[in-house]
Enzyme design. Structure first.
Site, mmCIF file in Angstrom:
data_model
loop_
_atom_site.group_PDB
_atom_site.id
_atom_site.type_symbol
_atom_site.label_atom_id
_atom_site.label_comp_id
_atom_site.label_asym_id
_atom_site.label_seq_id
_atom_site.Cartn_x
_atom_site.Cartn_y
_atom_site.Cartn_z
ATOM 1 N N ILE A 1 0.892 -1.164 0.000
ATOM 2 C CA ILE A 1 0.000 0.000 0.000
ATOM 3 C C ILE A 1 0.926 1.208 0.000
ATOM 4 C CG2 ILE A 1 -1.671 1.353 1.308
ATOM 5 C CD1 ILE A 1 -2.943 -1.207 2.225
ATOM 6 N N PRO A 2 0.984 1.954 -1.113
ATOM 7 C CA PRO A 2 2.068 2.909 -1.357
ATOM 8 C C PRO A 2 1.927 4.227 -0.602
ATOM 9 C CG PRO A 2 0.525 2.968 -3.178
ATOM 10 C CD PRO A 2 0.047 1.872 -2.252
ATOM 11 N N CYS A 3 2.091 4.182 0.710
ATOM 12 C CA CYS A 3 1.976 5.401 1.501
ATOM 13 C C CYS A 3 3.105 6.376 1.202
ATOM 14 C CB CYS A 3 1.904 5.083 2.991
ATOM 15 S SG CYS A 3 3.237 4.023 3.600
ATOM 16 N N HIS A 4 4.176 5.914 0.523
ATOM 17 C CA HIS A 4 5.240 6.844 0.118
ATOM 18 C C HIS A 4 4.752 7.841 -0.925
ATOM 19 C CE1 HIS A 4 5.515 3.524 -2.828
ATOM 20 N NE2 HIS A 4 5.977 4.447 -3.670
ATOM 21 N N ARG A 5 3.595 7.594 -1.528
ATOM 22 C CA ARG A 5 3.048 8.520 -2.531
ATOM 23 C C ARG A 5 2.176 9.611 -1.922
ATOM 24 N NH1 ARG A 5 1.332 3.578 -6.546
ATOM 25 N NH2 ARG A 5 3.459 2.796 -6.881
#
Length: 248
Positions: free
Chosen positions: A149-153
């Site tokens: 789940i790309p929370c870095h985005r």
């Protein structure tokens, strides 16, 4: 990895417990390569449950999930490409134990395409809690499955990338590898520009939206807020869905 008392008890049984029973009781763990280095991943019979970097994996997992751990012979099918690309392609996630709010935050985060970013306020508005920006940040900080789940985005609106469970440097590396122009975003933020509009299409977008990246300089206009862009006659992009709020 230290032995778990429950597993020790199962090992003392007269017959081997079936794998199906073990998988309902315990989690499996495996070390895998990823774009930011080696990670330890735990998974259950419901899917990937935890992604961790560095030391302290066993203690962190048990404190959070309360399950014993068993080593896995190989990674689950689809895990390695999912860590590289952020596309799950059928890989299941075990998000049990999260609150409805946390789940909503993570589901909204999954909608951010590779190579694009959104502010924390966009997540808050998308889940129907526009004032809960800080709570969104807290939920993302506790994301049990980063990269998948790309929370870095999710970044700050002031041009800074913001906090990340694996550190700011790792967050920047991931975004740059995905093609996000961080210097351009910081430059726009310094000019108080958080949205870009095209006078050809009449649409206003987030700067990293693929529609915004196609706007030629002669037809590009910057705005501080969607409300300001609306007042100038532009409508929000239906793809990136910019929120009706002033970035903070």
């Amino acid at each position: 990895m230290t032995q778990d008392p429950l597993l020790t008890g199962l090992a003392a049984l007269a017959a081997e417990p079936p794998e199906s029973l073990l998988d309902r009781i315990a989690a499996r763990w495996v070390r895998v390569p990823a774009p930011i280095g080696e990670l330890t991943v735990a998974y259950t019979d419901h899917g990937i449950a935890y992604v961790h970097a560095g030391d302290g994996f066993t203690q962190a997992f048990r404190e959070r999930f309360g399950r014993p751990l068993l080593p896995a012979a190989r990674p689950p099918a689809g895990l390695l490409p999912a860590l590289r690309t952020g596309r799950l392609s059928g890989l299941r996630l075990d998000l049990r134990g999260l609150s409805d709010f946390q789940r909503a935050v993570l589901e909204a985060t999954r909608a951010i395409p590779r190579g694009e970013v959104r502010p924390y306020s966009w997540i808050a508005a998308r889940i129907g809690s526009p004032r809960a920006v800080r709570a969104v940040g807290t939920a993302l900080g506790r994301n049990p499955v980063p990269l998948l789940i790309p929370c870095h985005r999710v970044t700050r609106s002031d041009g800074a990338v913001g906090d990340y469970v694996f550190g700011t440097t790792a967050k920047e590396r991931l975004l740059l590898a995905e093609g996000v122009d961080l210097d351009r975003l910081r430059g726009l933020a310094g000019e108080r520009v958080f949205y870009l509009a095209s006078d050809t299409t009449g649409v206003v977008c987030f700067p990293t939206c693929h529609n915004a990246r196609r706007i030629t300089p002669a037809h590009r206009h910057g705005f501080r807020s969607v409300a300001q862009a609306r007042a100038a006659g532009y409508r929000p992009c239906r793809t990136c869905r910019p929120a009706e709020d002033v970035p903070a």
